[in-house]
Write a protein that holds these residues in place. Structure first.
Motif, PDB file in Angstrom:
ATOM      1  N   SER A 166       0.835  -1.205   0.000  1.00  0.00           N
ATOM      2  CA  SER A 166       0.000   0.000   0.000  1.00  0.00           C
ATOM      3  C   SER A 166       0.870   1.255   0.000  1.00  0.00           C
ATOM      4  O   SER A 166       1.635   1.496   0.941  1.00  0.00           O
ATOM      5  N   TYR A 169       0.418   3.451   3.115  1.00  0.00           N
ATOM      6  CA  TYR A 169       1.174   3.025   4.297  1.00  0.00           C
ATOM      7  C   TYR A 169       2.638   3.418   4.168  1.00  0.00           C
ATOM      8  O   TYR A 169       3.275   3.787   5.150  1.00  0.00           O
ATOM      9  N   GLY A 194       5.005  -6.332  -2.229  1.00  0.00           N
ATOM     10  CA  GLY A 194       4.286  -7.472  -1.660  1.00  0.00           C
ATOM     11  C   GLY A 194       5.223  -8.656  -1.486  1.00  0.00           C
ATOM     12  O   GLY A 194       6.352  -8.653  -1.994  1.00  0.00           O
ATOM     13  N   GLU A 196       5.161 -11.309  -2.955  1.00  0.00           N
ATOM     14  CA  GLU A 196       5.495 -11.892  -4.256  1.00  0.00           C
ATOM     15  C   GLU A 196       6.713 -11.216  -4.894  1.00  0.00           C
ATOM     16  O   GLU A 196       7.291 -11.742  -5.841  1.00  0.00           O
ATOM     17  N   GLY A 212      -1.919 -10.536  10.343  1.00  0.00           N
ATOM     18  CA  GLY A 212      -3.096 -10.012   9.649  1.00  0.00           C
ATOM     19  C   GLY A 212      -3.042 -10.178   8.144  1.00  0.00           C
ATOM     20  O   GLY A 212      -3.701  -9.421   7.419  1.00  0.00           O
ATOM     21  N   TYR A 215      -5.214 -14.563   6.115  1.00  0.00           N
ATOM     22  CA  TYR A 215      -6.608 -14.704   5.669  1.00  0.00           C
ATOM     23  C   TYR A 215      -6.900 -13.918   4.393  1.00  0.00           C
ATOM     24  O   TYR A 215      -7.948 -14.100   3.776  1.00  0.00           O
ATOM     25  N   ARG A 217      -4.898 -14.255   1.847  1.00  0.00           N
ATOM     26  CA  ARG A 217      -4.200 -15.008   0.799  1.00  0.00           C
ATOM     27  C   ARG A 217      -5.109 -16.116   0.266  1.00  0.00           C
ATOM     28  O   ARG A 217      -5.667 -16.892   1.049  1.00  0.00           O
TER      29      ARG A 217
HETATM   30  C1  LIG Z   1      -4.792  -6.451   8.191  1.00  0.00           C
HETATM   31  S1  LIG Z   1      -3.391  -5.583   7.636  1.00  0.00           S
HETATM   32  C2  LIG Z   1      -2.212  -6.053   8.854  1.00  0.00           C
HETATM   33  C3  LIG Z   1      -1.253  -4.969   9.215  1.00  0.00           C
HETATM   34  C4  LIG Z   1      -0.303  -5.284  10.366  1.00  0.00           C
HETATM   35  N1  LIG Z   1       0.574  -6.390  10.032  1.00  0.00           N
HETATM   36  C5  LIG Z   1      -1.034  -5.577  11.630  1.00  0.00           C
HETATM   37  O1  LIG Z   1      -0.994  -6.727  12.073  1.00  0.00           O
HETATM   38  O2  LIG Z   1      -1.660  -4.688  12.190  1.00  0.00           O
HETATM   39  C6  LIG Z   1      -2.891  -6.556   6.215  1.00  0.00           C
HETATM   40  C7  LIG Z   1      -1.805  -5.881   5.411  1.00  0.00           C
HETATM   41  O3  LIG Z   1      -1.359  -6.767   4.381  1.00  0.00           O
HETATM   42  C8  LIG Z   1      -0.989  -5.968   3.292  1.00  0.00           C
HETATM   43  N2  LIG Z   1      -0.896  -6.796   2.077  1.00  0.00           N
HETATM   44  C9  LIG Z   1      -1.839  -7.009   1.129  1.00  0.00           C
HETATM   45  N3  LIG Z   1      -1.349  -7.783   0.130  1.00  0.00           N
HETATM   46  C10 LIG Z   1      -0.062  -8.068   0.464  1.00  0.00           C
HETATM   47  C11 LIG Z   1       0.988  -8.782  -0.175  1.00  0.00           C
HETATM   48  N4  LIG Z   1       0.796  -9.364  -1.353  1.00  0.00           N
HETATM   49  N5  LIG Z   1       2.189  -8.868   0.437  1.00  0.00           N
HETATM   50  C12 LIG Z   1       2.387  -8.257   1.630  1.00  0.00           C
HETATM   51  N6  LIG Z   1       1.424  -7.547   2.282  1.00  0.00           N
HETATM   52  C13 LIG Z   1       0.231  -7.446   1.712  1.00  0.00           C
HETATM   53  C14 LIG Z   1      -2.071  -4.911   3.230  1.00  0.00           C
HETATM   54  O4  LIG Z   1      -1.688  -3.751   2.495  1.00  0.00           O
HETATM   55  C15 LIG Z   1      -2.286  -4.632   4.711  1.00  0.00           C
HETATM   56  O5  LIG Z   1      -1.514  -3.542   5.161  1.00  0.00           O
END
Ligand SMILES: C[S@@+](CC[C@H](N)C(=O)[O-])C[C@H]1O[C@@H](n2cnc3c(N)ncnc32)[C@H](O)[C@@H]1O
Length: 338
Positions: A166, A169, A194, A196, A212, A215, A217
């Motif tokens: 993001s 962020y 990401g 990937e 976080g 779920y 994925r």
């Molecule tokens: C629910 S938030 C969790 C944030 C933090 N780790 C926490 O526990 O408070 C999930 C995060 O995963 C990120 N995200 C989404 N796709 C992702 C990817 N392919 N690789 C890494 N992070 C990803 C999102 O942008 C988001 O900030």
């Protein structure tokens, strides 16, 4: 217009990569990955946020404390002297431009950013169970605005990389970093990428956090394998995710949304998640915390003015989401790469 400068990161990775060759492989790809991730074609809004960050005062020194629940910076000095009240007010306005602030809290030169999440509560649940973080190289996958990455640095990590695709962020992280002062510039980095984008079989990190993310994925076992590939042998995985109650074959796959969230896939029971981790090749798998998310931990605030958890639960029965699923229950798992 100026753009983010990753030269410190590249130098740090070049040094660390002497002992951990996976980092050199990543370094070879990073400049191209980062310029693609922040390109105006991909994220036109990012450049407006970056302008706000550039307007934040350039501090010559500041006091900071990464071990406070609200990450603290104060006593900021610029070349012209201490931050004035007018400059502090301007900081508040510039930070508000990066709304919504979901992960925190922060207290930065008198601006209290009361975020949607009390991310400090999650840290309090996780921290007592971790191996000593002093001197470790850490990857925080999906680390949001980097709140937990700073806490890891506060616990003594030598280098923490927070990856999260993001750009908002990333912008929030860079704003916080600038306000914490110049002393911290080589300890914590945010990469707007990401999982990937991490090269295969990196085997570079002493600890990998995924909190976080699981779920979200579609292929959760592949996510576990990707996390394992980032760890050196003997390294520690910290996995926090939504779970449901039940036995080793119990997994919830929502029909559509879960607690209003799109893109939620598998919610296993703790027993099922333990089995997944073992099948993915982890050892010493254990659940160290189980916690039902409350509307005190996740809520709307002045810094996150959209709907939040209270709006996503069934008003008649808050033990259910508004779609009728069990309300959010989160587990913290710790495991070791053999
Ligand atoms: C629910 S938030 C969790 C944030 C933090 N780790 C926490 O526990 O408070 C999930 C995060 O995963 C990120 N995200 C989404 N796709 C992702 C990817 N392919 N690789 C890494 N992070 C990803 C999102 O942008 C988001 O900030």
């Amino acid at each position: 217009m100026a753009s983010p400068d990753f030269s410190h990161l590249y130098t740090t990775l070049a040094q660390q990569g002497q002992a951990r060759p996976g980092l050199h492989r990543w370094l070879a790809r990073l400049p191209e990955q980062l310029s693609r991730a922040l390109s105006p074609q991909r994220h036109p809004e990012f450049h407006g946020w970056w302008q706000r960050i550039e307007q934040l005062p350039q501090l010559s020194t500041a006091e900071y404390d990464l071990n406070q629940d609200a990450l603290y910076a104060g006593a900021g000095q610029t070349a012209a002297g201490p931050l004035s009240d007018a400059e502090k007010k301007r900081i508040t306005g510039l930070l508000d431009n990066l709304h919504p602030w979901r992960k925190g809290p922060f207290l930065l030169h008198d601006t209290k950013i009361d975020t949607e999440w009390r991310s400090d509560w999650k840290w309090q649940r996780v921290a007592p169970h971790l191996s000593d973080l002093r001197g470790r190289l850490i990857l925080d996958v999906g680390g949001g605005s980097g709140y937990h990455a700073w806490r890891m640095a506060g616990a003594g990590a030598a280098l923490t990389l927070c990856i999260d695709p993001s750009p908002r962020y990333f912008a929030q992280f860079e704003a916080v970093k600038k306000l914490l002062g110049p002393q911290l510039c080589e300890q914590v980095y945010h990469l707007p990428l990401g999982i990937e984008d991490v090269p295969e079989q990196l085997e570079a990190f002493d600890s990998v956090f995924s909190m976080g993310v699981l779920y979200h994925r579609r292929s959760p076992i592949d996510h576990l394998l990707d996390l394992k590939a980032c760890l050196r042998s003997g390294g520690e995985l910290v996995l926090e995710t939504l779970v449901v109650e039940g036995g080793a074959q119990q997994v919830l796959l929502p029909q559509d949304r879960y607690a209003a969230m799109r893109n939620v896939w598998f919610l296993p029971s703790v027993a099922a998640l333990s089995l997944w981790l073992e099948r993915a090749g982890f050892a010493d798998v254990r659940c160290v915390d189980l916690n039902r998310t409350t509307t005190e931990e996740q809520r709307s605030t002045d810094w996150m003015r959209f709907q939040s958890l209270a709006d996503f639960l069934d008003p008649e029965d808050p033990s259910r989401t508004r779609e009728g699923y069990p309300a959010p229950l989160r587990a913290v798992m710790i495991a070791r790469k053999p």
